[in-house]
Scaffold this motif. Structure first.
Motif, PDB file in Angstrom:
ATOM      1  N   LEU A 111     115.498  38.401  50.738  1.00  0.00           N
ATOM      2  CA  LEU A 111     116.808  38.213  51.366  1.00  0.00           C
ATOM      3  C   LEU A 111     116.698  37.726  52.818  1.00  0.00           C
ATOM      4  O   LEU A 111     117.376  36.759  53.174  1.00  0.00           O
ATOM      5  N   PRO A 112     115.855  38.344  53.662  1.00  0.00           N
ATOM      6  CA  PRO A 112     115.737  37.808  55.026  1.00  0.00           C
ATOM      7  C   PRO A 112     115.161  36.386  55.043  1.00  0.00           C
ATOM      8  O   PRO A 112     115.560  35.570  55.889  1.00  0.00           O
ATOM      9  N   ALA A 113     114.243  36.069  54.111  1.00  0.00           N
ATOM     10  CA  ALA A 113     113.695  34.705  54.048  1.00  0.00           C
ATOM     11  C   ALA A 113     114.809  33.728  53.683  1.00  0.00           C
ATOM     12  O   ALA A 113     114.912  32.625  54.243  1.00  0.00           O
ATOM     13  N   TRP A 114     115.671  34.138  52.743  1.00  0.00           N
ATOM     14  CA  TRP A 114     116.805  33.300  52.368  1.00  0.00           C
ATOM     15  C   TRP A 114     117.736  33.095  53.565  1.00  0.00           C
ATOM     16  O   TRP A 114     118.128  31.963  53.873  1.00  0.00           O
ATOM     17  N   PHE A 115     118.077  34.184  54.253  1.00  0.00           N
ATOM     18  CA  PHE A 115     119.017  34.074  55.370  1.00  0.00           C
ATOM     19  C   PHE A 115     118.470  33.164  56.460  1.00  0.00           C
ATOM     20  O   PHE A 115     119.194  32.335  57.013  1.00  0.00           O
ATOM     21  N   ASP A 116     117.196  33.332  56.768  1.00  0.00           N
ATOM     22  CA  ASP A 116     116.558  32.526  57.810  1.00  0.00           C
ATOM     23  C   ASP A 116     116.795  31.032  57.556  1.00  0.00           C
ATOM     24  O   ASP A 116     117.269  30.305  58.426  1.00  0.00           O
ATOM     25  N   LEU A 117     116.508  30.594  56.333  1.00  0.00           N
ATOM     26  CA  LEU A 117     116.645  29.179  55.996  1.00  0.00           C
ATOM     27  C   LEU A 117     118.114  28.765  55.884  1.00  0.00           C
ATOM     28  O   LEU A 117     118.523  27.722  56.408  1.00  0.00           O
ATOM     29  N   HIS A 118     118.902  29.585  55.214  1.00  0.00           N
ATOM     30  CA  HIS A 118     120.309  29.246  55.002  1.00  0.00           C
ATOM     31  C   HIS A 118     121.072  29.125  56.333  1.00  0.00           C
ATOM     32  O   HIS A 118     121.858  28.205  56.523  1.00  0.00           O
ATOM     33  N   ALA A 119     120.808  30.066  57.243  1.00  0.00           N
ATOM     34  CA  ALA A 119     121.508  30.051  58.533  1.00  0.00           C
ATOM     35  C   ALA A 119     121.101  28.828  59.354  1.00  0.00           C
ATOM     36  O   ALA A 119     121.945  28.174  59.970  1.00  0.00           O
ATOM     37  N   LYS A 120     119.788  28.503  59.325  1.00  0.00           N
ATOM     38  CA  LYS A 120     119.302  27.384  60.145  1.00  0.00           C
ATOM     39  C   LYS A 120     119.692  26.029  59.584  1.00  0.00           C
ATOM     40  O   LYS A 120     119.670  25.033  60.305  1.00  0.00           O
ATOM     41  N   THR A 121     119.993  25.964  58.292  1.00  0.00           N
ATOM     42  CA  THR A 121     120.331  24.674  57.695  1.00  0.00           C
ATOM     43  C   THR A 121     121.818  24.612  57.338  1.00  0.00           C
ATOM     44  O   THR A 121     122.616  24.027  58.064  1.00  0.00           O
ATOM     45  N   MET A 122     122.219  25.280  56.260  1.00  0.00           N
ATOM     46  CA  MET A 122     123.579  25.130  55.750  1.00  0.00           C
ATOM     47  C   MET A 122     124.654  25.703  56.665  1.00  0.00           C
ATOM     48  O   MET A 122     125.670  25.058  56.926  1.00  0.00           O
ATOM     49  N   ASP A 123     124.447  26.926  57.156  1.00  0.00           N
ATOM     50  CA  ASP A 123     125.465  27.520  58.031  1.00  0.00           C
ATOM     51  C   ASP A 123     125.521  26.798  59.371  1.00  0.00           C
ATOM     52  O   ASP A 123     126.596  26.626  59.950  1.00  0.00           O
ATOM     53  N   SER A 124     124.367  26.356  59.845  1.00  0.00           N
ATOM     54  CA  SER A 124     124.329  25.630  61.095  1.00  0.00           C
ATOM     55  C   SER A 124     125.074  24.287  60.963  1.00  0.00           C
ATOM     56  O   SER A 124     125.834  23.893  61.853  1.00  0.00           O
ATOM     57  N   ALA A 125     124.909  23.609  59.834  1.00  0.00           N
ATOM     58  CA  ALA A 125     125.630  22.353  59.588  1.00  0.00           C
ATOM     59  C   ALA A 125     127.138  22.613  59.494  1.00  0.00           C
ATOM     60  O   ALA A 125     127.952  21.827  60.009  1.00  0.00           O
ATOM     61  N   LEU A 126     127.502  23.717  58.867  1.00  0.00           N
ATOM     62  CA  LEU A 126     128.930  24.050  58.755  1.00  0.00           C
ATOM     63  C   LEU A 126     129.532  24.356  60.129  1.00  0.00           C
ATOM     64  O   LEU A 126     130.631  23.886  60.452  1.00  0.00           O
ATOM     65  N   ALA A 127     128.823  25.110  60.941  1.00  0.00           N
ATOM     66  CA  ALA A 127     129.321  25.449  62.274  1.00  0.00           C
ATOM     67  C   ALA A 127     129.507  24.172  63.106  1.00  0.00           C
ATOM     68  O   ALA A 127     130.525  24.015  63.803  1.00  0.00           O
ATOM     69  N   ALA A 128     128.549  23.239  63.008  1.00  0.00           N
ATOM     70  CA  ALA A 128     128.652  21.983  63.753  1.00  0.00           C
ATOM     71  C   ALA A 128     129.845  21.164  63.265  1.00  0.00           C
ATOM     72  O   ALA A 128     130.593  20.586  64.064  1.00  0.00           O
ATOM     73  N   HIS A 129     130.039  21.149  61.955  1.00  0.00           N
ATOM     74  CA  HIS A 129     131.156  20.397  61.370  1.00  0.00           C
ATOM     75  C   HIS A 129     132.503  20.977  61.819  1.00  0.00           C
ATOM     76  O   HIS A 129     133.412  20.243  62.186  1.00  0.00           O
ATOM     77  N   ILE A 130     132.602  22.292  61.813  1.00  0.00           N
ATOM     78  CA  ILE A 130     133.857  22.943  62.223  1.00  0.00           C
ATOM     79  C   ILE A 130     134.131  22.658  63.711  1.00  0.00           C
ATOM     80  O   ILE A 130     135.259  22.330  64.081  1.00  0.00           O
ATOM     81  N   LYS A 131     133.117  22.754  64.499  1.00  0.00           N
ATOM     82  CA  LYS A 131     133.257  22.483  65.939  1.00  0.00           C
ATOM     83  C   LYS A 131     133.778  21.079  66.173  1.00  0.00           C
ATOM     84  O   LYS A 131     134.660  20.840  67.001  1.00  0.00           O
ATOM     85  N   GLN A 132     133.229  20.116  65.400  1.00  0.00           N
ATOM     86  CA  GLN A 132     133.602  18.715  65.532  1.00  0.00           C
ATOM     87  C   GLN A 132     135.032  18.443  65.082  1.00  0.00           C
ATOM     88  O   GLN A 132     135.707  17.589  65.640  1.00  0.00           O
ATOM     89  N   SER A 133     135.435  19.152  64.054  1.00  0.00           N
ATOM     90  CA  SER A 133     136.754  18.869  63.480  1.00  0.00           C
ATOM     91  C   SER A 133     137.877  19.632  64.178  1.00  0.00           C
ATOM     92  O   SER A 133     139.035  19.490  63.813  1.00  0.00           O
ATOM     93  N   GLU A 134     137.538  20.422  65.172  1.00  0.00           N
ATOM     94  CA  GLU A 134     138.570  21.183  65.892  1.00  0.00           C
ATOM     95  C   GLU A 134     139.226  20.314  66.968  1.00  0.00           C
ATOM     96  O   GLU A 134     138.603  19.446  67.542  1.00  0.00           O
TER      97      GLU A 134
END
Ligand SMILES: [Fe+2]
Ligand SMILES: [Fe+2]
Length: 134
Positions: A111-134
């Motif tokens: 689970l921590p290995a999954w979170f590490d990768l997911h947060a750095k890739t998918m969640d990070s891309a989502l956060a950047a996208h939301i920031k841009q679209s605001e």
């Protein structure tokens, strides 16, 4: 591979995404993982089930924000959520039936290995996208 306590220690430098909603949820997720991993017996069972509920909400909230902001990687991101949530659901069933060791190993390792990768890739891309679209 990072452990839950590594995630906790390095949260601010490695996992903070600059989106207050996601950051708060992720911090709570890691807290709960750490607390659950340290528990045993009935306390482990009840915390594991709390973690499962927390994760369902965590993922549903992100998916709603992806849809609201027309995020192009929605399908891929959602599939990754569903995969880990499916695993968590199966482990929760075992845990509630009194079979704890495999779930404990998964929680401390995969689970921590999954979170590490997911947060750095998918969640990070989502956060950047939301920031841009605001
Ligand atoms: Fe997330
Ligand atoms: Fe996510």
């Amino acid at each position: 591979m990072p452990t839950n306590s590594d995630l906790k220690t390095h949260f601010d430098s490695l996992y903070q995404l600059g989106d207050p909603e996601m950051d708060t949820t992720h911090k709570a997720f890691i807290e709960l993982c750490t607390k659950t991993e340290a528990a045993s017996g009935a306390e482990f069972q009840s915390l594991f089930s709390e973690l499962f509920e927390h994760t369902k909400t965590h993922f549903a909230d992100e998916e709603a924000r992806m849809q609201a902001s027309n995020f192009s990687a929605y399908g891929e991101h959602r599939a990754d959520h569903q995969r880990i949530l499916g695993d968590m659901e199966r482990f929760n069933q075992r845990v509630q039936a009194g079979r704890l060791p495999m779930a404990k190993a998964w929680l401390g390792d995969s689970l921590p290995a999954w979170f590490d990768l997911h947060a750095k890739t998918m969640d990070s891309a989502l956060a950047a996208h939301i920031k841009q679209s605001e």
